[in-house]
Write an enzyme that holds these catalytic residues in place. Sequence first.
Site, PDB file in Angstrom:
ATOM      1  N   TYR A  52      41.638  22.314  31.738  1.00  0.00           N
ATOM      2  CA  TYR A  52      40.904  23.362  32.447  1.00  0.00           C
ATOM      3  C   TYR A  52      39.521  23.526  31.838  1.00  0.00           C
ATOM      4  CZ  TYR A  52      44.941  24.683  35.143  1.00  0.00           C
ATOM      5  OH  TYR A  52      45.969  24.664  36.031  1.00  0.00           O
TER       6      TYR A  52
ATOM      7  N   CYS B  29      81.717  16.901   6.881  1.00  0.00           N
ATOM      8  CA  CYS B  29      81.250  18.083   7.620  1.00  0.00           C
ATOM      9  C   CYS B  29      80.818  17.630   9.035  1.00  0.00           C
ATOM     10  CB  CYS B  29      80.084  18.706   6.855  1.00  0.00           C
ATOM     11  SG  CYS B  29      79.412  20.153   7.656  1.00  0.00           S
TER      12      CYS B  29
ATOM     13  N   ARG C  81      37.479  19.406  18.809  1.00  0.00           N
ATOM     14  CA  ARG C  81      36.664  20.414  18.134  1.00  0.00           C
ATOM     15  C   ARG C  81      36.371  20.026  16.674  1.00  0.00           C
ATOM     16  NH1 ARG C  81      36.947  25.132  15.267  1.00  0.00           N
ATOM     17  NH2 ARG C  81      35.387  26.629  15.939  1.00  0.00           N
TER      18      ARG C  81
ATOM     19  N   GLU D 270      37.680  34.937  32.016  1.00  0.00           N
ATOM     20  CA  GLU D 270      38.440  33.687  32.154  1.00  0.00           C
ATOM     21  C   GLU D 270      39.738  33.789  31.382  1.00  0.00           C
ATOM     22  OE1 GLU D 270      35.849  30.936  30.261  1.00  0.00           O
ATOM     23  OE2 GLU D 270      34.266  31.277  31.728  1.00  0.00           O
TER      24      GLU D 270
ATOM     25  N   CYS E 126      82.719  23.453   7.700  1.00  0.00           N
ATOM     26  CA  CYS E 126      83.761  22.746   6.941  1.00  0.00           C
ATOM     27  C   CYS E 126      84.237  23.560   5.740  1.00  0.00           C
ATOM     28  CB  CYS E 126      83.254  21.381   6.482  1.00  0.00           C
ATOM     29  SG  CYS E 126      81.948  21.509   5.263  1.00  0.00           S
TER      30      CYS E 126
ATOM     31  N   ASP F  27      53.219   9.257  47.372  1.00  0.00           N
ATOM     32  CA  ASP F  27      53.141   8.556  46.089  1.00  0.00           C
ATOM     33  C   ASP F  27      53.197   7.051  46.328  1.00  0.00           C
ATOM     34  OD1 ASP F  27      53.213  11.042  45.095  1.00  0.00           O
ATOM     35  OD2 ASP F  27      55.124  10.849  44.006  1.00  0.00           O
TER      36      ASP F  27
ATOM     37  N   CYS G 136      74.875  22.364   2.736  1.00  0.00           N
ATOM     38  CA  CYS G 136      76.306  22.087   2.619  1.00  0.00           C
ATOM     39  C   CYS G 136      76.388  20.699   1.979  1.00  0.00           C
ATOM     40  CB  CYS G 136      76.958  22.072   3.995  1.00  0.00           C
ATOM     41  SG  CYS G 136      78.589  21.306   3.941  1.00  0.00           S
TER      42      CYS G 136
ATOM     43  N   SER H 242      33.590  29.251  17.802  1.00  0.00           N
ATOM     44  CA  SER H 242      34.793  29.968  18.237  1.00  0.00           C
ATOM     45  C   SER H 242      34.377  31.377  18.681  1.00  0.00           C
ATOM     46  CB  SER H 242      35.838  29.988  17.137  1.00  0.00           C
ATOM     47  OG  SER H 242      35.264  30.390  15.952  1.00  0.00           O
TER      48      SER H 242
ATOM     49  N   LYS I 217      42.838  39.487  23.144  1.00  0.00           N
ATOM     50  CA  LYS I 217      44.137  38.817  22.995  1.00  0.00           C
ATOM     51  C   LYS I 217      45.250  39.757  23.432  1.00  0.00           C
ATOM     52  CE  LYS I 217      43.329  35.012  20.319  1.00  0.00           C
ATOM     53  NZ  LYS I 217      43.948  34.574  19.119  1.00  0.00           N
TER      54      LYS I 217
ATOM     55  N   LYS J 216      42.242  32.733  28.529  1.00  0.00           N
ATOM     56  CA  LYS J 216      42.078  32.056  27.239  1.00  0.00           C
ATOM     57  C   LYS J 216      43.266  31.105  27.097  1.00  0.00           C
ATOM     58  CE  LYS J 216      40.593  32.430  22.576  1.00  0.00           C
ATOM     59  NZ  LYS J 216      41.480  31.512  21.931  1.00  0.00           N
TER      60      LYS J 216
ATOM     61  N   CYS K 226      80.180  26.855   4.093  1.00  0.00           N
ATOM     62  CA  CYS K 226      79.710  26.178   5.300  1.00  0.00           C
ATOM     63  C   CYS K 226      80.534  26.649   6.506  1.00  0.00           C
ATOM     64  CB  CYS K 226      79.848  24.668   5.134  1.00  0.00           C
ATOM     65  SG  CYS K 226      79.446  23.778   6.639  1.00  0.00           S
TER      66      CYS K 226
ATOM     67  N   ASP L 294      45.804  28.361  25.793  1.00  0.00           N
ATOM     68  CA  ASP L 294      46.313  28.086  24.450  1.00  0.00           C
ATOM     69  C   ASP L 294      46.578  26.587  24.318  1.00  0.00           C
ATOM     70  OD1 ASP L 294      47.043  28.684  21.955  1.00  0.00           O
ATOM     71  OD2 ASP L 294      48.904  29.724  22.463  1.00  0.00           O
TER      72      ASP L 294
ATOM     73  N   LYS M 166      32.699  36.795  29.070  1.00  0.00           N
ATOM     74  CA  LYS M 166      31.384  36.223  28.744  1.00  0.00           C
ATOM     75  C   LYS M 166      30.300  36.868  29.602  1.00  0.00           C
ATOM     76  CE  LYS M 166      33.537  31.747  27.959  1.00  0.00           C
ATOM     77  NZ  LYS M 166      33.835  30.415  28.497  1.00  0.00           N
TER      78      LYS M 166
HETATM   79  S1  IVH Z   1      34.554  29.691  25.236  1.00  0.00           S
HETATM   80  C1  IVH Z   1      31.068  30.048  22.527  1.00  0.00           C
HETATM   81  N1  IVH Z   1      36.462  30.013  26.984  1.00  0.00           N
HETATM   82  O1  IVH Z   1      39.245  29.291  22.319  1.00  0.00           O
HETATM   83  C2  IVH Z   1      32.308  30.145  23.293  1.00  0.00           C
HETATM   84  N2  IVH Z   1      37.064  29.194  24.854  1.00  0.00           N
HETATM   85  O2  IVH Z   1      38.072  30.772  19.984  1.00  0.00           O
HETATM   86  C3  IVH Z   1      33.241  29.074  22.997  1.00  0.00           C
HETATM   87  N3  IVH Z   1      39.450  28.714  24.598  1.00  0.00           N
HETATM   88  O3  IVH Z   1      37.838  26.559  20.677  1.00  0.00           O
HETATM   89  C4  IVH Z   1      34.544  29.079  23.619  1.00  0.00           C
HETATM   90  N4  IVH Z   1      40.063  29.292  26.633  1.00  0.00           N
HETATM   91  O4  IVH Z   1      39.457  26.056  22.538  1.00  0.00           O
HETATM   92  C5  IVH Z   1      36.158  29.641  25.729  1.00  0.00           C
HETATM   93  N5  IVH Z   1      38.041  30.352  28.652  1.00  0.00           N
HETATM   94  C6  IVH Z   1      37.743  29.965  27.421  1.00  0.00           C
HETATM   95  C7  IVH Z   1      38.725  29.485  26.529  1.00  0.00           C
HETATM   96  C8  IVH Z   1      38.336  29.119  25.250  1.00  0.00           C
HETATM   97  C9  IVH Z   1      40.476  28.821  25.467  1.00  0.00           C
HETATM   98  C10 IVH Z   1      39.564  28.259  23.210  1.00  0.00           C
HETATM   99  C11 IVH Z   1      38.656  27.127  22.881  1.00  0.00           C
HETATM  100  C12 IVH Z   1      37.861  27.532  21.678  1.00  0.00           C
HETATM  101  C13 IVH Z   1      38.564  28.767  21.204  1.00  0.00           C
HETATM  102  C14 IVH Z   1      37.521  29.772  20.762  1.00  0.00           C
END
Ligand code: IVH
Length: 683
Positions: A223, A430, A136, A113, A409, A34, A424, A83, A312, A115, A406, A117, A288
Site C-alpha cells: 500500500y 515422553c 528502511r 491514512e 509422562c 485465471d 522434561c 519515522s 495509535k 497506519k 511433566c 503494520d 498528515k
Molecule cells: S508516513 C515522514 N504513512 O510507519 C513520514 N508511514 O513511523 C513518514 N507507516 O516507517 C512515514 N503506514 O513504515 C507513513 N500511512 C502511513 C504509514 C506509515 C505505516 C509506517 C512506515 C514508517 C513508519 C513511521
Amino acid sequence: MDQTQAKSRIEKLSKQLNEHNYRYYVLDSPTISDFEFDVLLKELESLEKQFPEFASDDSPTQRVGGQITKKFNTVKHKYPMLSLGNTYSIEELQNFDSRIRKKINQEFDYVCELKFDGVAIGLTYKNGRLVQAVTRGDGIQGDEVAGNVKTIRSIPLRIYADNLPDEFEVRAEIIMPHKSFIRLNEDKQKNNEPLFANPRNAASGSLKLQDSSLVAKRNLDCYVYGIMGNNLPFQSHFENLEKAKQWGFKVADLTRKCSNIQEVMNFIEEVETLRSNLPYDIDGIVIKVNDYSQQEQLGYTSKFPRWAISYKYKAEQGVTRLLDVTYQVGRTGAVTPVAILEPVLVAGTTVKRASLYNADKMDELDLHYYDTVLVEKGGEIIPKIVEVNTGLRQVNSKKILFATHCPECNTILIRNEGEAVHYCPNSETCPPQIQGKIEHFISRRAMNIEGLGEGRVEVLIQNALIRNMADLYDLKYDQLLGLEKVVTDEITGKQKKISFREKTVNNILNAINTSRDIPFERVLYALGIRHLGETGAKKLARHFGNIDKIRNSNFEELIAVPEIGERIAGSIIDYFDDEQNGEIVNRLVEAGLNFKAETVLQEEPGNLPLEGKSFVVSGVFEGYSRNQIKDLIEQKGGKNVSSLSSKTDFLLAGDKMGPEKKKKAEELNIPIITEEDFNKMIE
Ligand code: IVH
C-alpha cells in the site's frame, strides 16, 4: 515469427498482462479468467525464451521470481526515511492540531491514512520503470531488494501514463494479509518449522529471503502512502496519492481528506470499528498536513516531521477469568505454561487461551486460581495476560505454582541454572517429545517425507506403529491403510479428518523409500540432536565425512570444527552417550540411509556474519533468554566459550553482569558489546 513481429508481440502481451494483473491485484475486479491469464503468460514466456534479447527486467514473467541474492546491496536513500511521532491520546492530537494552527495561520487540510503494520519500502521509478526498491534500514541507507519486490503483484513494474515524472520515489508499506499469514504458518506447522509470531515479522522475513521465487509464493501486498520527487503532478499529498492510484498503485480506500481535527477524530473512530474486519493489520491512523508548502513551513524536529503524527489504537483487550494453567511439552522437552480462560470476545474473536511464556512470567503476574485478568491481543497469534486485578481476587484462592511433573509422562521437571525454561528430561518415552522428534525427522528441510505431516505422525504413535524415527522404515502398507482420526487445527481451530487412503499410503511409503537418498548432512540434522542446526550439521558432515567418525570424536575434536561451539559439542556427546540413540542410528544405517558425505571438506568459506568469532555471554538480556542468544551465535557462525581468554573475540554483556568479567575483559582488551551491538552484528 521474425524479430520485429516477436518484439511487437512481446510488448503487446506485456502490456495486456500488466493491465490484467492490475485489475486482479489492485482493483480486485478481473476481466479474464485465471486460465486465460496463464495462456497469455505462457505465450510471453515462450517468446522471451525464443527471443531473449527482448526479455526485459520488468516483464510480467518476472513476477514468479527466480533471482537468488546472496547478500543484498546497501543503498543510500535519496530522501531519508523518517519515522513518525506517536500518540495514544485524543488530547495530544488536539495539541498537535493547535501547534499547527498557530504556526500556519491560514486554511489547511489534513490527510488521514491507515497506519499499516508491515515493512516500509522506497520504490524508485525512472521513465516509468521500477528500477530500485530499498528497505528502511536505519533511515539513511537500507537494503536493495528489488528482485524480491518485483514478485509482489500489486506493485507496478512498468507504468503506462501520460505526463509521468521522469523520476520519482513511492513510499509504501509491504504487508502480509491475514489470509496469506495463516496459510504460511499452517504450512510451516506441517513442516515442523518455527512459526512467524505476526504478519509484520512474516512480511519482513519474506523480503529478506534469498530466493525470490519463494517470496513470490508468500502473497505479500503493498500500500502506497507517499510520493517524492521534483516534478510531481500536484503540490499536495492527497491529490498525488489519487494520481498514484491512477498510475496503478494500491492506495487504501480508507484514506480521507479532512478540513479540521474533528473530522480527523471521526475518521479515527470510524476506522476503529472497522479495524477487526480489515484483511490486514493496522496499528493506528497517520495524520498528515496535505499541502507541501505548509509541510515545509512546519518543518522537522530532530527525529520527526512536525506536519504528521500517528495516532495509535490501544491493543485490543478483554477482561475475563483465569480457570487453570496447562502445560505444553515441545520436541526438545521444553515445557510452556498456557492459561485457560473463561471464553471472552476480544475484537471479534473468542479468546480461550493465553501465553504465559515461563515460570518467571507466571511469578511476575502472581497468578491465583479464578483471578480476574486483562488479556490483550497484540499482533501475536496467541493473546497474552497483561494484568491481574488483585482487588477482585477470591478470598483463600490458591496461588498457581509451576508444574513439578511433566503433564505428559509424569517425570520430574528440571530447570537449569540461569535458564527461564523448564524441561522434561524424559526424551525417550515422553509422547510429545517422541512425536516432535519424528515430526522434525520427516520435515521438509530434514528427510522431507511428504504425506506424513498434518497430524499423521500422531495417529501412527497412538496406534503403536512407531515409537521412534527408525520404526518408520519398518512400516507396511497393510498397517497404514484405513487408519483415521478427527483432529482440531491449532491455528484455525477447524476440525478435520485425517485418513490413510490408498493414495496417501502409497505416497507415504514412496517418500519413506526415497528419503534413503537424502544427503548425509540432512540426515544428521534430521536426528534432532539438541542445538545442532542445519549449518552445524553441514559443517560436521563435511568435516568428518561419516557418522562413525562423528560418533567416536571427543569434545576437543568436535569444537575444532568451524562453527561447532561448546554447547553443540556437549550435546553431540550426550546424544551418542545414550544407548538408545546409538541403537536408532544403527537401525537407520541398516535401513539404508545415507551416513556418508559426498564431499569432505576441511573448511568451507561461508558468509555468516559471526563466522570464526568467539563469544562469552554474560548477564540477562531483554530480547532473548541466555540460551536463545547462545543458539543465535552458533546459527550465525560464531562460537560460544565459557570463559574469557586472550582468544575470545567479544564479551556480550547483558544486565547484571558480574564486575569481575568486565574487569577481566578490560585487562585482556576484549571488546564488550551490548545486546544492541549484537543485534546490529547479526542483521
Ligand atoms: S508516513 C515522514 N504513512 O510507519 C513520514 N508511514 O513511523 C513518514 N507507516 O516507517 C512515514 N503506514 O513504515 C507513513 N500511512 C502511513 C504509514 C506509515 C505505516 C509506517 C512506515 C514508517 C513508519 C513511521
